[in-house]
Each structure stands twice: as C-alpha cells, then as structure tokens.
Design an enzyme around this catalytic site. Structure first.
Site, PDB file in Angstrom:
ATOM      1  N   CYS A  35      22.880  -4.173   6.375  1.00 17.00           N
ATOM      2  CA  CYS A  35      23.848  -4.557   5.236  1.00 17.00           C
ATOM      3  C   CYS A  35      24.983  -4.025   5.321  1.00 17.00           C
ATOM      4  O   CYS A  35      24.990  -2.656   5.039  1.00 17.00           O
ATOM      5  CB  CYS A  35      22.952  -4.275   3.988  1.00 17.00           C
ATOM      6  N   CYS A  38      25.976  -1.563   2.212  1.00 15.68           N
ATOM      7  CA  CYS A  38      25.234  -0.343   2.192  1.00 15.68           C
ATOM      8  C   CYS A  38      25.915   0.701   3.056  1.00 15.68           C
ATOM      9  O   CYS A  38      26.175   1.678   2.644  1.00 15.68           O
ATOM     10  CB  CYS A  38      23.937  -0.663   2.671  1.00 15.68           C
ATOM     11  N   CYS A 169     -16.333  12.812  -8.239  1.00 14.33           N
ATOM     12  CA  CYS A 169     -15.442  13.356  -7.231  1.00 14.33           C
ATOM     13  C   CYS A 169     -13.954  13.566  -7.363  1.00 14.33           C
ATOM     14  O   CYS A 169     -13.384  12.724  -7.880  1.00 14.33           O
ATOM     15  CB  CYS A 169     -15.489  12.672  -5.720  1.00 14.33           C
ATOM     16  N   CYS A 172     -11.289  11.418  -5.947  1.00 16.18           N
ATOM     17  CA  CYS A 172     -11.287   9.915  -6.193  1.00 16.18           C
ATOM     18  C   CYS A 172     -10.665   9.708  -7.466  1.00 16.18           C
ATOM     19  O   CYS A 172      -9.812   8.695  -7.661  1.00 16.18           O
ATOM     20  CB  CYS A 172     -12.941   9.562  -6.528  1.00 16.18           C
TER      21      CYS A 172
END
Length: 420
Positions: A35, A38, A169, A172
């Site tokens: 781009c 950019c 756990c 988790c």
C-alpha cells in the site's frame, strides 16, 4: 516497511501480551506492504514513535499477512490507525492527519482523557482484566458431549477446533476468554464453516479416552474424513483465529472463474477483493472450444493456487468488451492477455510473460509481494461494460451468409475462361 525499534512490530502471537494486557496507551497502525499510503506514512509514524517513546506505545501490524488481526478490528482499508486506550476491547479509530505532529497530538489527547478517567475512578487499568475479555462471547463456543459429538463434529462438513478441558485446570481458565473471543471472530469470518467447541473431559470420559487426552487443555482439529490433528499453535485469540482462517482457506473451494456478461458481474466479483484477475481470451473462431477450455483450465488452476488471497477471477472474449480492453491498453492484439486490477485504487498491472501456469504464477507472485509495474486504469474510472450472451461451450460458427441465386445471371465468357 518498519525498521525502527521504536515501532513495535505486532503479530497474532505477541498482540495479546503487548497491547491487550498492557496498562499503556497504544497507537497501532494496520498496514499492507503493497500500500502506497502506508509507505508514505512510514517516516512520520517512526518519528511519532520516537517522540512518544516511554509515554505512549506505538506499534504496526502487517494486516495483509495477519488477516485475522485486521479482521478482528474491522480493518477495511490501509493504513488504519487505532487507539487502544482504557478499554482495550473497544479501540477508537484515529481520524486525524497523517503527519508526525498530528499523530503525537492525537496520542497526547487520548492520554489526557485516559488519565482523567482513571483519576475519577472510571475505569480499570487495562480494561482487559476488568471484564475478563469473555463477556457474553462464550455463546459461540459449542458445548460438546459424549452424546452429541459424533453428529455435531464427525458428521459435519465444517472444520472443528475442539478444546478438551478440566474445570479445575488453571491453563484452561486462562484460555477460556481467548477461546470464546476466537469462536465469535472465526464464526463470523468463515460464515460458520469453522467452529470452535469445548468438551469437559472430566465428565465426558468416553471422548477423552477415545482421543487419548492426557493433559489439559488439549486442542484437536477435526476435518471430515480425516484423522484428528493436534493443534500446535499459540494460545491467544489472535493465534487461534489465524490458524482457523488457514484451515478455512485450505478447506474452501477455489474462487469461481466467471465470464464478464454485464457490469454487475464485474462489480460483484471485484468490489470485495483486493485484486481482480481478468483474462481476455482469443475469439472463439481463433481457438475453438478445445483451445479456449485450455486457457480456462490454466486460470482455474491459478485460482486454486492463490485461493487464500480471496481474489476475483474473470474472463472475456477478445472484442466483447472494447472499452475494458482499451482502458487496460490491451486492445486489438496479443491475445490471450491478462491484467490484475485493484478497483479501489484504480490501478492495474499487465501480464508481460507467457499465458501459462509458470508465466501467470510469476506475475501474481511479483504483485503479491508489492513488485511489478502498475498503471492507472484509463481515466481513473471503471470502463463501460456491455451485456453479452454467455459462451455456450461450443466451437464458434462463422456468420451464415445469405445464398444468392445466380442461375439467371449471364457470366462473362472471358471471365469464366480466366478463372478456369
């Protein structure tokens, strides 16, 4: 594009740690290597980063490579600048000018209001931990059980990422908000073709022993008719989304190759794509059906090869869309020809090599890394497209000429002799 250490290069694997869990204010630019705007912004962005060092963090995401991150924050064009302030889950869009001075001013204003909010006790530090990041989004994680697993996952045409967890756990629990956020993003971006599920392995032990689950969390990838595969990636939402989108594009059918029959076909195929690849094939009388199908075959193979790019693929017959040909500077010779168009920028590039798998692959590879010469589409507007009849798949026929009855015409004797 970014070489200076003051600009932090952000990717799905460090975004969560650097930005989401940080107490700092962040300015993040989402850019693409191809781009031009950019590239123009880069020096000012670096300058602003150096000026704000130690005060405000400045980062950059190659959102062309990491589509999952761009997608997560609704990035539609480049460059997009977002300010991650008090509530990191709801970044604001930076609307100011693109000069280093304006960027620094924008950052300081955002900082002022962040500090003011903290002073009045309005917000938690990073906004990430205060709402756990999972508020309400676990709705898209499918709860899987011994009873529903085979029907929901194994018999499904969709791809599944399944987490086997245990309620006690800790890892988790850390994964939970990431898994939930990823489930929502993935469901939206793949239109439900990739799903995330979770199994409480302490309850559904038939499943956990069937898949040899030993530790928690264990994540497995299920694709119809294939052995489950272990997920090896990172545990942030960005990592999970990126892997899911890769699985989606691996599993997705290649884009359709469409004949340009009218303006709507061109619009609907090109508007949502970064690039539209258009072939102008020789007239049917020059190639016959077999020759034309050969060219279409090459294009279909290339569409399959580049399917992850989500480009549009179109073709037309020489002479059917003259305005389009002249806008691309093809007109009148050198068929088959091919162009790649960026309709947002009204720029195009022409295939200079051979119309073959190697020639086209080379052409598209150069374009996808931001090389190759481009030109502005004739007049900077889309050319007029004519409505045409679709090709019937057959060899072409010469137009039938009317028969003239010459029986009552006296031919000149000398003419007859000469001819014979």
């Amino acid at each position: 594009v970014f070489l200076l250490d003051d600009v932090v290069e952000l990717t799905p694997s460090n975004f969560n740690r650097e930005v989401m869990q940080s107490d700092s204010l962040w300015l993040v630019e989402f850019y693409a290597p191809w781009c031009g705007h950019c590239r123009n912004l880069a020096p000012d962005w670096k300058k602003a980063a150096t000026a704000l060092k130690g005060i405000v963090k400045v980062g950059a995401v190659d959102a062309d490579e990491h589509k999952s991150l761009g997608g997560q924050y609704g990035v539609r064009g480049f460059p997009t600048i977002k300010i991650f302030g008090a509530n990191k889950n709801k970044p604001e869009e930076y609307q100011g000018a693109r000069s280093s001075q304006a960027i620094v001013d924008g950052a300081m204003n955002a900082l002022r209001s962040l500090v003011k909010d903290r002073l009045s006790g309005k917000s938690g530090s990073s906004g990430y931990s205060s709402d756990g990041g999972s508020s309400g989004s676990s709705k898209d994680v499918v709860e899987l059980t011994d009873d529903n697993f085979d029907k929901t996952v194994l018999q499904s045409d969709d791809v599944w990422l399944v987490e086997f967890f245990a309620p006690w756990c800790g890892h988790c629990k850390n994964l939970e908000p990431e898994w939930a956020a990823a489930a929502t993003a993935v469901k939206e971006q793949t239109k439900g073709k990739v799903r995330l599920g979770a199994v409480d392995a302490t309850v559904h032990q038939v499943l956990s022993s069937r898949y040899g689950v030993r530790g928690f969390p264990t994540i497995k990838i299920f694709r119809k008719g294939e052995e489950p595969e272990d997920y090896q990636g990172g545990r942030t939402r960005g990592d999970i989304i990126e892997r899911a989108l890769d699985l989606f594009s691996d599993n997705a059918p290649p884009p359709e190759l469409v004949e340009i029959l009218n303006e709507d076909v061109l619009k609907s195929t090109c508007e949502g794509s970064q690039l539209c690849v258009i072939a102008v094939l020789p007239h049917i009388l020059d190639t016959g059906a077999a020759g034309r199908n050969g060219y279409l075959e090459v294009m279909i193979k290339m569409a399959e090869k580049y399917k992850k790019k989500m480009w549009g693929w179109l073709w037309t017959e020489a002479g059917a869309q003259m305005e389009l040909e002249s806008a691309l500077g093809i007109g009148g010779f050198g068929y088959p020809a091919m162009a790649a168009i960026n309709t947002r920028k009204m720029k195009f590039a022409l295939l200079k090599g051979s119309f073959s798998e190697t020639g086209i692959h080379e052409f598209l590879r150069e374009l996808s890394v931001g090389r190759g010469s481009t030109a502005t589409l004739g007049g900077g507007v889309m050319p007029k497209i004519h409505a045409v009849e679709p090709w019937d798949g057959k060899d072409g026929q010469l137009p039938v000429e009317e028969d003239y009855d010459l029986s009552d015409v006296d031919l000149d004797e000398d003419f007859e002799k000469d001819e014979l």
